[in-house]
Design a protein around this motif. Structure first.
Motif, PDB file in Angstrom:
ATOM      1  N   PHE A 203      -1.620  11.828   9.023  1.00  0.00           N
ATOM      2  CA  PHE A 203      -1.268  11.424   7.663  1.00  0.00           C
ATOM      3  C   PHE A 203      -0.425  12.536   7.069  1.00  0.00           C
ATOM      4  CE2 PHE A 203      -5.068  13.932   7.152  1.00  0.00           C
ATOM      5  CZ  PHE A 203      -4.788  14.712   6.040  1.00  0.00           C
TER       6      PHE A 203
ATOM      7  N   ASP B 294      -4.455   3.070   6.220  1.00  0.00           N
ATOM      8  CA  ASP B 294      -3.671   4.075   5.506  1.00  0.00           C
ATOM      9  C   ASP B 294      -2.655   3.310   4.663  1.00  0.00           C
ATOM     10  OD1 ASP B 294      -2.036   6.068   4.567  1.00  0.00           O
ATOM     11  OD2 ASP B 294      -1.654   6.986   6.510  1.00  0.00           O
TER      12      ASP B 294
ATOM     13  N   VAL C 232      -6.990  15.941  -2.459  1.00  0.00           N
ATOM     14  CA  VAL C 232      -7.703  15.105  -1.489  1.00  0.00           C
ATOM     15  C   VAL C 232      -9.116  14.927  -2.005  1.00  0.00           C
ATOM     16  CG1 VAL C 232      -8.532  14.873   0.886  1.00  0.00           C
ATOM     17  CG2 VAL C 232      -6.347  16.026   0.441  1.00  0.00           C
TER      18      VAL C 232
ATOM     19  N   LEU D  20      -4.895  11.805  -2.051  1.00  0.00           N
ATOM     20  CA  LEU D  20      -5.451  11.062  -0.917  1.00  0.00           C
ATOM     21  C   LEU D  20      -6.898  10.741  -1.229  1.00  0.00           C
ATOM     22  CD1 LEU D  20      -5.363  10.085   2.059  1.00  0.00           C
ATOM     23  CD2 LEU D  20      -6.027  12.384   2.713  1.00  0.00           C
TER      24      LEU D  20
ATOM     25  N   THR E 163      -0.801   7.586  -4.772  1.00  0.00           N
ATOM     26  CA  THR E 163      -2.162   7.738  -4.276  1.00  0.00           C
ATOM     27  C   THR E 163      -2.281   7.008  -2.943  1.00  0.00           C
ATOM     28  OG1 THR E 163      -2.995   7.744  -6.555  1.00  0.00           O
ATOM     29  CG2 THR E 163      -4.611   7.402  -4.813  1.00  0.00           C
ATOM     30  N   HIS E 164      -2.622   7.758  -1.905  1.00  0.00           N
ATOM     31  CA  HIS E 164      -2.826   7.160  -0.578  1.00  0.00           C
ATOM     32  C   HIS E 164      -4.310   6.847  -0.423  1.00  0.00           C
ATOM     33  CE1 HIS E 164       0.880   9.153   1.254  1.00  0.00           C
ATOM     34  NE2 HIS E 164       0.716   9.822   0.128  1.00  0.00           N
TER      35      HIS E 164
ATOM     36  N   LEU F   1       0.788  14.271   3.117  1.00  0.00           N
ATOM     37  CA  LEU F   1       0.744  14.284   1.652  1.00  0.00           C
ATOM     38  C   LEU F   1       1.844  15.193   1.126  1.00  0.00           C
ATOM     39  CD1 LEU F   1      -2.970  14.851   0.629  1.00  0.00           C
ATOM     40  CD2 LEU F   1      -1.601  12.793   0.326  1.00  0.00           C
TER      41      LEU F   1
ATOM     42  N   VAL G 141      -6.998   6.312   2.625  1.00  0.00           N
ATOM     43  CA  VAL G 141      -7.220   6.404   4.070  1.00  0.00           C
ATOM     44  C   VAL G 141      -8.687   6.087   4.341  1.00  0.00           C
ATOM     45  CG1 VAL G 141      -7.459   8.056   5.974  1.00  0.00           C
ATOM     46  CG2 VAL G 141      -5.327   7.980   4.663  1.00  0.00           C
TER      47      VAL G 141
END
Ligand code: ADP
Ligand code: MG
Length: 273
Positions: free
Chosen positions: A30, A251, A202, A38, A238-239, A32, A241
């Protein structure tokens, strides 16, 4: 537009971590960029804490590459990790305040223990005070952890994570075990950290609402609190996962999360009430 041209802050490329021949992280990738967040979801034992500890260099990867602040740190020495950690703030799952230290000394701890920051004493006192004021606990300097509520202790943990003004913040389950209102207060502080300093964030959580807050709210500096973000999605990305037995099974964005067909993933999309 915040986003695409911003520099890479944290990236995993096919990272594998094994314990006793079992892969607890299995080819995890991944990336960022600065100011992005995240939201890391996954059931207990899926590898969330191991992922954070790998990013901190506390657990070494058995395969793949880890990049921090745009540099390959896979083979970093302990001294280099020491310097890297000075640029990162962390709130561990256990909270981890020292019971025998005052709140002031707890928050000062990362400044004392990161020699690369070389913080003079008056500057240290000022930073500790500022951090505690940031979490609205400026009046607790002399107190001890046992004198504070669970929510207040979590806020002290956030003050300690941000005291070095890190570029990257890692929060392991910052809202776990808190009532919904206190959890929302903690999330508002995390959003403030993200938006005031454009810190890359995160966050491990079991509460889908935490991710929703990150996506849907922003900190308004003139009002001094969080407000709904513009609906056009112009805020920092904003991810989401989702980890399952050490593998990334999702993801994507919040919108993609909400339409995910995979049942394991869909189970994390829960509405309150
Ligand atoms: N130091 C360790 N030694 C052996 N196994 C570990 C160690 N740390 C974590 N594990 C195992 O790795 C898996 C992922 O753990 P963890 O990342 O803590 O899960 P979680 O998603 O709940 O945070 C678990 O099966 C755990 O037992
Ligand atoms: Mg964990």
């Amino acid at each position: 537009m915040a986003g695409t041209q911003d520099r890479s802050i944290l990236a995993f490329d096919e990272v594998t971590v094994r314990f006793d021949d079992r892969a607890v992280l299995d080819r995890v990738s991944f990336e960022l960029h600065r100011g992005e967040s995240l939201v890391l979801l996954g059931e207990a034992g899926s590898g969330k804490t191991v992922l954070l500890k790998s990013a901190l260099g506390l657990i070494k990867a058995d395969g793949g590459r880890i990049y921090l602040f745009g540099e390959d740190v896979t083979k970093a020495t302990e001294q280099q990790w020491y310097d890297l950690r000075a640029r990162m703030g962390v709130l561990f799952q256990e909270g981890g305040l020292f019971d025998s230290l005052s709140i002031e000394d707890n928050v000062a701890y990362p400044l004392l223990n990161q020699e690369t920051l070389r913080c003079p004493e008056e500057e240290m006192a000022r930073r500790v005070e500022q951090s505690l004021e940031f979490v609205e606990l400026g009046h607790t300097l002399e107190k001890f952890p046992s004198e504070l509520s669970g929510g207040m202790r979590r806020r002290v943990g956030i003050a300690r994570a941000i005291v070095t003004e890190p570029e990257l913040l890692l929060y392991d389950s910052p809202t776990a075990g808190l009532d919904p209102i206190t959890a929302a207060t903690i999330m508002a502080l995390i959003i403030k950290g993200r938006d005031v300093r454009r810190a890359t964030t995160v966050i491990v959580t079991h509460r889908y609402q935490d991710g929703e807050m990150l996506t849907r709210y922003r900190h308004d500096a003139s009002l001094g609190h969080v407000v709904p973000a513009a609906a056009n999605g112009s805020g920092p990305r904003t991810h989401y996962v989702v980890l399952r037995e050490g593998r990334i099974v999702f993801d994507g964005s919040q919108a993609e999360m909400e339409t995910a067909a995979d049942e394991y993933v869909a189970n994390f999309v829960r509405r309150p009430g």
